[in-house]
Design an enzyme around this catalytic site. Structure first.
Site, PDB file in Angstrom:
ATOM      1  CB  CYS A  46      -1.127  -0.375   1.690  1.00 55.46           C
ATOM      2  SG  CYS A  46      -1.506   1.500   2.038  1.00 55.46           S
ATOM      3  CB  CYS A  49      -0.598   1.839   5.981  1.00 52.73           C
ATOM      4  SG  CYS A  49      -0.872   0.780   5.303  1.00 52.73           S
ATOM      5  CB  CYS A  98      -4.589   2.936   6.077  1.00 57.00           C
ATOM      6  SG  CYS A  98      -3.591   2.743   4.068  1.00 57.00           S
ATOM      7  CB  CYS A 118      -8.648  -4.842 -11.831  1.00 58.88           C
ATOM      8  SG  CYS A 118      -8.744  -3.455 -12.888  1.00 58.88           S
TER       9      CYS A 118
END
Length: 137
Positions: A46, A49, A98, A118
């Site tokens: 991510c 985070c 997050c 996706c």
């Protein structure tokens, strides 16, 4: 959910596209994402985070214009939300840590899961498994 930076901090540290995608449930234009054609071994995290989301072994070319994966690193890494926007019925995927918007999951992927995650490049950070180099999408 983990503590995430304030909107002000995020605006300061992210590109307009990264902020739009992760915080406003946006979608980057197809075939434009920096990580779409990345074929290196490593882990996709991510962008907000740094939680691990997908292993490179599960990435494949779906032809849809966004990085596609058939499986997340764990069930907890992804949060699933019913999305009825734009006159469609879809399942939105968000970071399980997050709550940053990642993209959508569809039931048309390859085996072994039959799912296609996706994902917007702009929501990801790739860490190369060989040299540790990081690439923000």
């Amino acid at each position: 959910m983990a503590n995430k930076p304030s909107a002000e901090e995020l605006k300061k540290n992210l590109s307009e596209m990264q902020f739009y995608v992760t915080q406003n449930h946006g979608t980057e234009p197809p075939f434009t994402g920096r990580l779409l054609h990345n074929k290196r071994d490593g882990v996709y995290h991510c962008l907000i985070c740094d939680a691990p989301l997908f292993h490179s072994e599960t990435k494949y070319d779906s032809g849809c214009g966004w990085p596609s994966f058939y499986e997340p690193v764990s069930e907890e890494s992804i949060r699933y939300i019913k999305d009825l926007s734009h006159g469609m019925q879809r399942i939105e995927i968000r970071c399980g840590n997050c709550d940053a918007h990642l993209g959508h999951v569809f039931p048309d992927g390859p085996q072994p899961t039959g799912e296609r995650y996706c994902v917007n490049s702009a929501s990801l950070r790739f860490t190369d498994g060989e040299n540790g180099e990081e690439i923000n999408g």
